[in-house]
Design a protein around this motif. Structure first.
Motif, mmCIF file in Angstrom:
data_model
loop_
_atom_site.group_PDB
_atom_site.id
_atom_site.type_symbol
_atom_site.label_atom_id
_atom_site.label_comp_id
_atom_site.label_asym_id
_atom_site.label_seq_id
_atom_site.Cartn_x
_atom_site.Cartn_y
_atom_site.Cartn_z
ATOM 1 N N TYR A 1 6.545 49.300 3.187
ATOM 2 C CA TYR A 1 5.746 49.828 2.090
ATOM 3 C C TYR A 1 5.101 51.160 2.412
ATOM 4 C CZ TYR A 1 6.738 45.573 -0.169
ATOM 5 O OH TYR A 1 7.430 44.571 -0.748
ATOM 6 N N LEU B 1 8.105 54.852 3.268
ATOM 7 C CA LEU B 1 8.780 55.732 2.317
ATOM 8 C C LEU B 1 7.720 56.453 1.488
ATOM 9 C CD1 LEU B 1 11.512 53.281 0.999
ATOM 10 C CD2 LEU B 1 11.650 54.810 2.943
ATOM 11 N N PRO C 1 5.814 57.693 -1.406
ATOM 12 C CA PRO C 1 5.829 57.177 -2.782
ATOM 13 C C PRO C 1 6.180 58.222 -3.835
ATOM 14 C CG PRO C 1 3.592 57.349 -1.953
ATOM 15 C CD PRO C 1 4.502 57.568 -0.797
ATOM 16 N N ARG C 2 6.135 59.505 -3.485
ATOM 17 C CA ARG C 2 6.393 60.529 -4.488
ATOM 18 C C ARG C 2 7.827 61.034 -4.461
ATOM 19 N NH1 ARG C 2 2.416 63.388 -6.606
ATOM 20 N NH2 ARG C 2 0.403 62.410 -6.476
ATOM 21 N N PHE D 1 20.401 53.039 -7.545
ATOM 22 C CA PHE D 1 19.129 53.133 -6.842
ATOM 23 C C PHE D 1 18.757 54.577 -6.542
ATOM 24 C CE2 PHE D 1 20.010 48.724 -6.066
ATOM 25 C CZ PHE D 1 18.763 48.157 -6.099
ATOM 26 N N ARG E 1 15.650 56.189 -8.210
ATOM 27 C CA ARG E 1 14.456 55.361 -8.349
ATOM 28 C C ARG E 1 13.395 55.797 -7.353
ATOM 29 N NH1 ARG E 1 16.149 49.182 -9.204
ATOM 30 N NH2 ARG E 1 17.843 49.539 -10.673
ATOM 31 N N TYR E 2 12.198 55.314 -7.619
ATOM 32 C CA TYR E 2 11.106 55.551 -6.677
ATOM 33 C C TYR E 2 10.931 54.322 -5.793
ATOM 34 C CZ TYR E 2 9.656 59.790 -9.010
ATOM 35 O OH TYR E 2 9.606 61.059 -9.493
ATOM 36 N N HIS F 1 8.503 52.446 -5.131
ATOM 37 C CA HIS F 1 7.726 51.309 -5.609
ATOM 38 C C HIS F 1 8.514 50.411 -6.543
ATOM 39 C CE1 HIS F 1 7.116 53.924 -9.101
ATOM 40 N NE2 HIS F 1 6.856 52.823 -9.770
ATOM 41 N N GLN F 2 9.691 50.875 -6.964
ATOM 42 C CA GLN F 2 10.507 50.038 -7.834
ATOM 43 C C GLN F 2 11.437 49.128 -7.042
ATOM 44 O OE1 GLN F 2 11.904 53.605 -9.844
ATOM 45 N NE2 GLN F 2 11.148 52.759 -11.772
ATOM 46 N N LEU F 3 11.354 49.203 -5.707
ATOM 47 C CA LEU F 3 12.259 48.432 -4.866
ATOM 48 C C LEU F 3 11.514 47.284 -4.185
ATOM 49 C CD1 LEU F 3 14.034 50.892 -5.334
ATOM 50 C CD2 LEU F 3 14.532 50.939 -2.918
ATOM 51 N N SER F 4 12.252 46.248 -3.826
ATOM 52 C CA SER F 4 11.641 45.145 -3.089
ATOM 53 C C SER F 4 11.585 45.498 -1.605
ATOM 54 C CB SER F 4 12.446 43.879 -3.293
ATOM 55 O OG SER F 4 13.650 43.978 -2.578
ATOM 56 N N GLN G 1 14.961 45.883 0.052
ATOM 57 C CA GLN G 1 15.673 47.081 -0.380
ATOM 58 C C GLN G 1 15.059 48.335 0.237
ATOM 59 O OE1 GLN G 1 15.099 46.377 -4.517
ATOM 60 N NE2 GLN G 1 17.056 45.335 -4.781
ATOM 61 N N MET H 1 12.827 48.524 -16.810
ATOM 62 C CA MET H 1 12.553 48.787 -15.406
ATOM 63 C C MET H 1 13.048 47.695 -14.487
ATOM 64 S SD MET H 1 9.314 51.133 -14.681
ATOM 65 C CE MET H 1 8.506 50.073 -13.636
ATOM 66 N N TRP I 1 12.921 42.744 -9.526
ATOM 67 C CA TRP I 1 12.269 43.247 -8.330
ATOM 68 C C TRP I 1 11.082 42.438 -7.977
ATOM 69 C CZ3 TRP I 1 8.263 44.409 -11.186
ATOM 70 C CH2 TRP I 1 8.418 45.125 -12.349
ATOM 71 N N TYR I 2 10.593 42.783 -6.881
ATOM 72 C CA TYR I 2 9.553 42.058 -6.205
ATOM 73 C C TYR I 2 8.263 42.160 -6.998
ATOM 74 C CZ TYR I 2 6.607 41.015 -2.260
ATOM 75 O OH TYR I 2 5.707 40.457 -1.426
ATOM 76 N N SER J 1 5.582 44.980 -6.500
ATOM 77 C CA SER J 1 5.930 46.349 -6.850
ATOM 78 C C SER J 1 5.898 46.545 -8.357
ATOM 79 C CB SER J 1 7.298 46.691 -6.298
ATOM 80 O OG SER J 1 8.226 45.798 -6.849
ATOM 81 N N SER K 1 3.316 46.700 -10.041
ATOM 82 C CA SER K 1 2.200 47.563 -10.388
ATOM 83 C C SER K 1 2.643 49.009 -10.332
ATOM 84 C CB SER K 1 1.053 47.339 -9.415
ATOM 85 O OG SER K 1 1.457 47.693 -8.131
ATOM 86 N N ARG L 1 2.894 53.055 -9.883
ATOM 87 C CA ARG L 1 2.632 53.903 -8.738
ATOM 88 C C ARG L 1 1.276 54.579 -8.891
ATOM 89 N NH1 ARG L 1 5.422 58.770 -7.458
ATOM 90 N NH2 ARG L 1 5.916 58.771 -9.656
ATOM 91 N N TYR M 1 5.687 57.061 6.793
ATOM 92 C CA TYR M 1 6.674 58.006 6.257
ATOM 93 C C TYR M 1 6.471 59.404 6.810
ATOM 94 C CZ TYR M 1 3.136 58.976 2.559
ATOM 95 O OH TYR M 1 2.013 59.274 1.858
ATOM 96 N N ASN N 1 -0.104 63.513 -1.657
ATOM 97 C CA ASN N 1 -0.719 62.194 -1.578
ATOM 98 C C ASN N 1 -2.225 62.234 -1.329
ATOM 99 O OD1 ASN N 1 1.522 60.353 -1.958
ATOM 100 N ND2 ASN N 1 2.344 61.313 -0.118
#
Lengths: 458, 454, 311
Positions: free
Chosen positions: A136, A139, A141-142, A180, A183-184, A186-189, A192, C1, C7-8, C11, C13, C15, C201, C223
């Motif tokens: 989490y 990666l 997030p932007r 994929f 995508r961003y 936050h859209q992944l589990s 993934q 979406m 998806w989980y 996630s 929520s 961004r 990251y 960020n």
């Protein structure tokens, strides 16, 4: 130097990475009443290791033992306090290994990755990559997934369209479909995301990859997917992997060779099968036996360690495991401070009727690391001194309280008891006890390689 | 175990959360029961609803985000969700689900639950650092719980010490320690009702392993209190049952609470408890903190202990220590436990019975050995296969494809159907119900229900 | 979406830095929605005044207030006597200035002044804060001690001193205010950077050979922006109030007829005492409304960036 390279005639192609005496101390500010001073937190304390091409090395240990720090040191993500690290060592260096101290030292200094200039280091960077534990935060997030994977390629000057086509290829390789790409994170589990992190690490075609607990944040079923993926990728890309984990079951599944770490030091090194079949170091034994196995039928004799891992700031003297070790003996580096507590316990008159006749205990004074003075109200007579000696010796013979083994002599001086502790000459070092099975423990060092596993001894 | 009466019964429990994306059906009608002295393990992956189950039982679902929408939880004689459901409801509007909260009912509910929570029902959370208050000493935190629920017990302890005679203590020692017959103590107390408070004190001394009989004898005879007068304040508190703590506690009671705190800490094998009670949480290690949390949880002799991933944040060696303590609680103090974890290894180690959860449903429930030996549900089978085997090395793990479904739009029918190897037509349309395929082994899967029909 | 595999749960929520979500959350709160609308109105007035002043009925020079010494005494708003007459909606102030036109002109001047100061302080602060936290060690010490020094300077005294020695113009005032305003941003950005820097990251980017400049400005900076934006919205209001205050107490820029709300209020203060209330009320209300709405907006932004709201 480790002595695992005992068979001669290997070509240097076999070695990928040699680390020599790496140390990493973090200065910690301690404030006393008067002033603040810095003391070193020894996160990694004098570690040497050799990684051969194509191996999967496991680095196991509990949290705070320095395994992540060591992992980052091995790809020069942080710089060490001391030590050398050679990536792709030259033939000469391998030949000179363990021959002449000064020559070796010089060669290491010249070849060490830590001494490279920025440009050369940047070129080396692409050969070693890291995958982090927490999918989490690893990666940005932007960024879009395709940007995340393409970024290392772009930073090494690969053209944009090529970088993006490579990035979608890589995504497919880690088992994610093309949709994929845009995508961003936050859209992944979690699983993934971890695949994306692996794809990013693979982007530069590295030779060496550090995986820092890549599956510990994942669920069991997803963990299996990721482990399978890693195994396939390793074969396909001919990767050498350093797998950092606290999960012994996973380490057993994926690694060829395992290093066990405790408080910044490597205490045991062996091939996976050997380590699990015949663990040598008492810590490894305890670690293995406390792994919960999902099979209610396997009944094992469990070694449950007492107490907690000591703080790396105030590491115990000698072998740092001796405070929790069930086999600790004279040599393990006891200090008088550690004996005070057990003395308190033994010399409690309510526990020992023999001592009821003595005057009341006044104070236990730690003179220095090796000496302890116990004074009573009123000076003790010769006879009373003998009684106390006997009580201590009796407990020592029983062997339940390990710290009593540290006592070298008890004497009566000026009416109080003076206890001397064995002085430790040095810490235990990694020594070969079997072929390619190294252990840093006085138990084996003393009796040399013929010691046998401590399970048998117990 | 001792009694086999049901202590907790959960029937068709449904809990939903209101989220940004819609209604999260976190629990979709789960049922199970725990008998007294039994340890039920609840196992499943992240987001399958294990913790939500625990929170629903404890009535700790925040009213700003979700509510129990159906079902029944019977804990001893109480129905735990009745008032909670009245207090907080999920309403489906055209665009978005909303929560409707009735403040008065919430107050009523929390008043009712405060009597039960912490007393008869208590919980251990995953993260020991956040559970403990960083600005209170360990001793204060334990005694706080005691003041809230145990004042009458504390006074009974004091009164018992003041009324027992030295001769009686000698007899108790002879029978219980030398004769190794704990039952005598209970019989003895049954005859003299005023001495009820002496039982835990003597039990504690007898159960200690680190001291000799000589010392035990001394400690038991030390229980005799020369000052036989009972202060009126103490006498008045004897029947105190409220959870409101009286403003001024007699100092005698505070001393007693501290003694109990020390007893509790040594019950969870904390070395040198007298030192620990004046320490703050940050001075302790993770394992120690978790022990303190357990000590607080068992402070009032709860009838049911809910442990929500109590070892997940700990190292393996520390985990082994904590598991040992929980096992002791189960075996020696015969406590009923609901143990929640994602670790199949831990569950096989500690629980008598296992319930496997997937996406808000219990899919399989059986005795631990049966479940690990003959898993029935494809999910359980897959889960067990996806763990690397400890005993031998395998090359490839059998992973379950795909990932946990999104609970805002869960799959129709059986929620496992998109990942299942044995998926049939009926799985996609109708939800399977729990059926007993073997004795005490029930599965919610069409594979097994069909066979029965034939 | 919803993806193919779904998806989980967590996630689901949105961004944290999603613009759309922020906007939605902002409008959910009536206070901040009103604040946003009022601020947009003010900005629109300022932009129109700059681009096409005729639309607002301004035909004269936009940088000075048009005086009329033949009728210097304040005239009350025209609708007070005749409701259909809107030729002088706010009346006039001394010396014969049409208050409505003057206020519209001064909104533009005040807004651009505060934007310039905040933007200047913000840019300097962001860069210094970023470098300070990213490279740490002596640079961090140096910059942080520098912020301490600038924090300890009373800006009012500095502004008056600068005005005395360097001349009283808006530009000099702006520079002086920038000098004492950047440390706030430097601290905010430094604090955020220190936490973002530890995210893996950033380390991953480092290990894949991305250079420091790119890491700083492409990975870390975006960020850290959320608290900076909140700070900016509060500071814009503060700046306008500050300028008005300086003008009110007599630190008037050299151009005596520069349209500026503080000046108008200060002139009106004298006339309000003898019954010409409109000369004080209208400039005062304009300042109040602007400052209030900007603060409401800032509050709303702060709430909207709060991750706890985004469940």
């Amino acid at each position: 130097m480790t002595q695992s390279d005992n068979s001669p005639g290997r070509s240097n192609q076999e070695y990928l990475l040699i680390a020599k005496n790496i140390k990493k101390y973090f200065p910690i500010k301690m404030s006393s009443k008067v002033m603040t001073h810095r003391i070193p937190l020894k996160a990694v304390d004098d570690v040497s290791l050799i990684i051969k091409r194509g191996e999967v090395i496991g680095l196991v240990g509990e949290s705070g033992c320095g395994k992540t720090t060591l992992g980052k040191l091995l790809i020069n993500l942080i710089s060490p306090s001391e030590g050398y690290l050679v990536f792709n060592p030259s033939e000469e260096l391998v030949k000179d290994l363990g021959k002449d101290e000064s020559v070796e030292e010089k060669e290491f200094r010249d070849a060490s990755m830590y001494n490279l200039n920025k440009r050369k280091m940047r070129q080396l960077r692409r050969k070693m990559q890291i995958v982090f534990q927490d999918p989490y935060s690893s990666l940005d997030p932007r960024y879009l997934i395709k940007d995340i994977i393409a970024e290392p390629l772009l930073s090494f000057g690969i053209r944009k369209d090529e970088a993006y086509s490579r990035s979608s290829n890589l995504l497919r390789e880690v088992g994610l479909s093309d949709d994929f790409v845009n995508r961003y994170p936050h859209q992944l589990s979690g699983g993934q995301r971890q695949r994306v992190a692996i794809a990013r690490a693979l982007a530069l075609n590295p030779e060496f990859m550090v995986l820092d607990e890549p599956t510990s944040a994942l669920d069991v079923s997803v963990q299996a997917q990721v482990l399978n993926l890693l195994e396939n990728l390793r074969k396909k890309h001919n990767l050498t992997i350093l797998f950092i984990t606290h999960n012994m079951i996973v380490a057993r599944h994926i690694c060829n060779r395992i290093y066990v770490m405790y408080l910044g030091k490597i205490v045991e090194e062996a091939r996976t099968e050997d380590l699990f079949a015949k663990p040598m170091h008492p810590y490894t034994v305890a670690l293995l036996s406390s792994v919960p196995i999902p099979n209610p039928k396997t009944k094992r004799s469990r070694v449950i360690l007492e107490g907690d891992v000591p703080s790396p700031i105030t590491k115990p003297r000698g072998c740092s495991f001796h405070t929790r070790c069930k086999f600790a003996f004279e040599k393990c580096g006891w200090t008088s401070g550690e004996i005070v507590e057990s003395m308190n316990y033994i010399l409690d008159p309510t526990r020992n009727t023999v001592l009821e006749t003595l005057p009341a205990l006044s104070v236990m004074e730690v003179i220095d690391e090796n000496r302890l003075k116990i004074s009573y109200f009123g000076s003790l007579s010769q006879e009373q001194g003998e009684t106390i000696k006997e009580v201590i010796n009796k407990e020592r013979r029983e062997g339940k309280i390990r710290s009593l083994f540290g006592i070298s002599s008890i004497s009566l001086e000026n009416g109080s008891i003076l206890i001397n502790v064995f002085e430790s000459i040095r810490d235990p070092v990694l020594l070969t006890s079997d072929i390619e099975h190294l252990v840093a423990c006085w138990l084996y060092e003393e009796k040399n390689s013929s010691a046998g596993s401590i399970i048998e001894r117990a | 175990m001792s009694g086999m009466n049901t202590i907790l019964k959960v029937e068709d429990l449904k809990t939903q959360f209101v989220s940004w994306n819609g209604l999260v059906k976190a629990l979709d009608g789960i049922s199970f029961e725990i008998r007294s002295g039994e340890c039920l393990g609840l196992v499943g992956e992240t987001g399958c609803g294990k913790s939500v189950t625990a929170l629903s039982i404890m009535n700790l679902i925040p009213e700003t985000s979700g509510a129990v929408t159906g079902g029944k939880i019977t804990f001893e004689d109480y129905n735990l969700v009745e008032t909670q459901m009245a207090a907080c409801k999920v309403i489906q509007t055209k665009t978005k689900p909303r929560l409707k909260v009735r403040r008065s009912k919430i107050k009523e509910n929390s008043r009712k639950m405060n009597k039960i929570r912490g007393g008869m029902l208590s919980m251990i959370f995953q993260e020991p650092m956040t559970t403990l208050n960083p600005v209170m000493t360990i001793g204060e935190q334990i005694t706080d719980v005691l003041y809230a629920h145990q004042i009458s017990e504390l006074t009974q302890r004091i009164i018992a010490r003041k009324s027992i005679t030295e001769e009686e203590l000698r007899v108790i020692y002879k029978h219980c320690v030398e004769g190794n017959d704990l039952k005598f103590l209970f019989d003895f107390v049954d005859l003299n009702n005023g001495l009820k408070g002496i039982v835990p004190q003597i039990e504690f001394i007898i159960n200690r392993k680190d001291i000799t009989n000589y010392r035990k004898k001394k400690m038991i005879s030390d229980l005799f209190d020369k000052d036989r007068s009972v202060p009126t304040q103490i006498n008045r508190l004897k029947v105190w049952k409220s959870i409101r703590v009286p403003r001024f506690l007699p100092p005698l009671l505070k001393q007693e609470a501290e003694k109990v705190a020390i007893e509790l800490l040594s019950k969870v094998s904390i070395p040198e408890p007298t030192k620990v009670i004046i320490q703050y949480p940050h001075e302790l290690s993770g394992g120690m903190r978790q022990r303190v949390v357990i000590a607080i949880a068992i402070a009032c002799n709860p009838h049911l202990l809910i442990a929500d991933e109590p070892t997940t944040a700990l190292d393996v060696t520390t985990q082994a220590q904590i598991l040992d303590i929980i096992k002791d609680l189960k075996n020696i103090h015969s406590m009923s436990i609901l143990f929640i974890t994602h670790d199949l290894g831990v569950i096989s180690d500690i629980s008598d019975k296992v319930a496997v959860m997937y996406a808000g449903n219990i899919v399989e429930m059986a005795y631990t050995e049966n479940l690990f030996e003959r898993p029935k549900h494809p999910y359980t089978q897959g889960l067990l296969k996806s763990i690397p085997v400890y005993e031998q090395k395998k090359t490839e793990l059998a992973a379950i494809p795909g990932s946990v479904p999104n609970l805002v739009h869960p799959p129709e029918g059986c929620r496992f159907n998109p990942r299942c190897d044995h998926v049939m037509e009926i799985c996609r349309t109708t939800k399977p119900v729990m059926t007993e395929v073997e004795e005490n082994h029930s599965v919610a899967c069409w594979l097994y229900s069909k066979k029965e029909e034939k | 979406m919803v993806g193919a595999n779904g998806w989980y749960l967590k996630s689901g929520s949105p961004r944290l830095n999603n613009f759309k979500t922020t906007f939605k959350l902002l409008l959910r709160n009536p206070g901040s929605a009103i604040g946003l609308i009022v601020v947009i109105l003010y900005v629109a007035v300022a932009v129109i005044d700059q681009v096409y002043p005729r639309l607002l009925g301004i035909t004269t020079d936009i940088n000075t207030m048009t005086t009329n010494f033949t009728h210097p005494v304040p005239v009350p708003p025209s609708w007070l006597h005749n409701f259909s007459n809107w030729s002088l909606p706010f009346g006039t102030t001394f010396p014969g200035i049409d208050l409505f036109q003057a206020i519209i002109k001064s909104i533009r001047i005040d807004l651009s002044f505060s934007v310039a100061v905040v933007a200047g302080g913000c840019i300097i602060g962001i860069i210094l804060g970023l470098y300070s936290a990213f490279f740490g060690k002596w640079l961090d010490q140096l910059i942080m001690r520098l912020t301490d020094i600038f924090f300890s300077i009373p800006f009012l005294v500095l502004a008056i001193a600068a005005g005395f020695f360097l001349g009283r113009s808006l530009e000099i005032l702006a520079i002086v205010l920038i000098l004492v305003w950047w440390p706030t941003y430097a601290r905010v950005v430094r604090g955020q950077t220190l936490s973002v820097k530890e995210m893996s990251y950033v380390e991953a980017a480092k290990s894949s050979g991305v250079n420091n400049f790119r890491i700083m400005f492409k990975h870390i900076l975006p960020n850290t922006m959320a608290p900076v934006i909140v700070q900016v919205s509060f500071d814009l209001a503060t700046m306008i109030l500050l300028l008005a205050m300086l003008d009110f107490i007599g630190f008037t820029p050299a151009n005596a007829y520069l349209p500026e709300l503080g000046y108008l209020a200060s002139v009106g203060y004298g006339y309000a005492a003898i019954g010409d209330w409109w000369t004080l009320v209208f400039p005062g209300l304009t300042i109040l409304l602007l400052a209030l709405s900007m603060n409401l907006l800032g509050d709303g932004l702060r709430d909207a960036f709060d991750p706890r709201l985004r469940r």
